[in-house]
Design a protein around this motif. Structure first.
Motif, mmCIF file in Angstrom:
data_model
loop_
_atom_site.group_PDB
_atom_site.id
_atom_site.type_symbol
_atom_site.label_atom_id
_atom_site.label_comp_id
_atom_site.label_asym_id
_atom_site.label_seq_id
_atom_site.Cartn_x
_atom_site.Cartn_y
_atom_site.Cartn_z
ATOM 1 N N TRP A 270 53.071 -16.469 26.009
ATOM 2 C CA TRP A 270 51.617 -16.422 26.210
ATOM 3 C C TRP A 270 51.213 -15.637 27.454
ATOM 4 N N ALA A 271 52.135 -14.920 28.048
ATOM 5 C CA ALA A 271 51.776 -14.029 29.156
ATOM 6 C C ALA A 271 50.984 -12.837 28.616
ATOM 7 N N PRO A 272 50.007 -12.319 29.361
ATOM 8 C CA PRO A 272 49.202 -11.173 28.904
ATOM 9 C C PRO A 272 50.042 -9.920 28.698
ATOM 10 N N TYR A 273 49.597 -9.074 27.779
ATOM 11 C CA TYR A 273 50.278 -7.799 27.514
ATOM 12 C C TYR A 273 50.384 -6.958 28.788
ATOM 13 N N VAL A 274 49.311 -6.975 29.552
ATOM 14 C CA VAL A 274 49.253 -6.118 30.735
ATOM 15 C C VAL A 274 50.343 -6.474 31.742
#
Length: 357
Positions: A270-274
């Motif tokens: 669930w970490a952001p793509y960025v």
């Protein structure tokens, strides 16, 4: 004499639609969209068209050579990629500098490159994102890089591609900095993204709701502590030691608070793509999307020179998209806004909308 001329004009005017349809039916038409150029799709099927002026239906058939159709398909998809890259680069100018990591930092602190897998045979780098078809793409990377003798990705057990050491990561300490910079500059780099909320709901259901071995581990690691902290009116002693039963609002509360403290502490699911792929620092050549996964995967494989008989496995339809609205409805407006702020750059960089904002 005047009536005769008027009569002829009426005949001409009434005949124009018929003439238009005749010319349309008699014209060879090249289809704009057609399947990817594979062995199974060498010819485009006929489609049904209609003439709005004369009210007739007709069949559009293309007799263009196969090579021309392939060229048109590639040209279409090249344009799609140009559009996605342009949108990404434009939005990157609006990302806070404190959120970005320089190339030097990525090269010197290799842990930030953990999700980037490299295939030296085809000079390709793939940044995998959990819950975005990464199992099948890791299978393909195993075949492409010669890490397996299998030629059919589905013959590779689903757990194998995720095992440590099976694929080469750019975070490997043995890669010299000069070589790493060269690969990041010269190799074909690609990633595949999905609507951030769809990915989040998929991760929540897969890791914190389902009854599976993997989910049981995540429930113990995250579920118990999350419920102890965010479940109101229940003592810690009454929280299930298995971690089962965590609600979506409890999960989102955990994400928002943890993300505010340190985005690096968020699990990769669930970490952001960025933060996983660093798209504003690493110049990706190809941006795939889950919504066009079949076409994008075929495009990637052909662009990197993969074997002609290697294709992405048939896509199994997901029902997650239909569940997003109900999950979001369980959040307060304030919590929904905080969730958007956490993934704001993912939405903007990859052109996804956030509901109710």
């Amino acid at each position: 004499m005047g009536r005769e001329v008027s009569g002829r004009l009426v005949v001409v005017v009434l005949g124009l639609p018929a003439l238009f349809c005749y010319l349309l039916l008699g014209t060879t038409t090249t289809l704009h969209h057609h399947p990817p150029p594979t062995e199974q799709s060498s010819h485009s099927p006929p489609t049904v068209g209609s003439c709005p002026t004369c009210g007739l239906n007709f069949i559009v058939v293309s007799d263009a050579p196969e090579g021309d159709l392939d060229d048109l398909w590639w040209a279409d998809w090249d344009e799609v990629q140009r559009s996605r890259r342009a949108a990404l680069y434009f939005e990157c100018h609006h990302v806070r500098k404190t959120r970005l990591k320089s190339l030097s930092k990525l090269v010197n602190a290799r842990r930030y490159l953990y999700n980037l897998l490299v295939d030296d045979r085809h000079k390709a780098i793939y940044c995998y994102v959990p819950k975005v078809a990464c199992t099948n793409w890791k299978r393909l990377m195993m075949i492409l890089s010669g890490r397996t003798n299998e030629t059919n990705p589905l013959n590779i057990s689903s757990h194998i591609p995720h095992e440590e050491g099976v694929l080469t990561r750019l975070s490997g300490t043995r890669i010299k900095s000069s070589v790493l910079r060269y690969k990041l500059r010269m190799y074909t780099k690609f990633l595949i993204v999905r609507h951030p909320l769809e990915r989040l709901v998929s991760a929540y259901r897969n890791k914190l709701v389902k009854n599976s071995t993997s989910a049981a581990d995540f429930k113990r690691r995250y579920g118990v502590s999350i419920m102890k902290k965010y479940r109101k009116g229940v003592s810690a002693q009454n929280i299930s030691k298995s971690g089962h039963g965590i609600t979506f609002p409890e999960f989102v509360n955990y994400l928002v608070e943890t993300g505010q403290d340190s985005l690096q502490s968020l699990n990769e699911h669930w970490a952001p793509y960025v933060d996983l792929c660093h798209p504003c620092t690493i110049k990706y050549n190809i941006i795939g999307k889950y919504e066009t996964l079949d076409e994008d995967s075929e495009y990637i494989l052909r662009k990197i020179g993969a074997p002609h008989d290697l294709h992405f496995p048939p896509l199994v339809a997901s029902r997650t998209a239909s569940l997003v609205a109900d999950h979001m409805a369980s959040l307060t407006q304030e919590l929904s806004q905080k969730l958007y702020n956490l993934y704001k750059f993912d939405f903007k960089l990859f052109e996804y909308d956030y509901p109710n904002l």
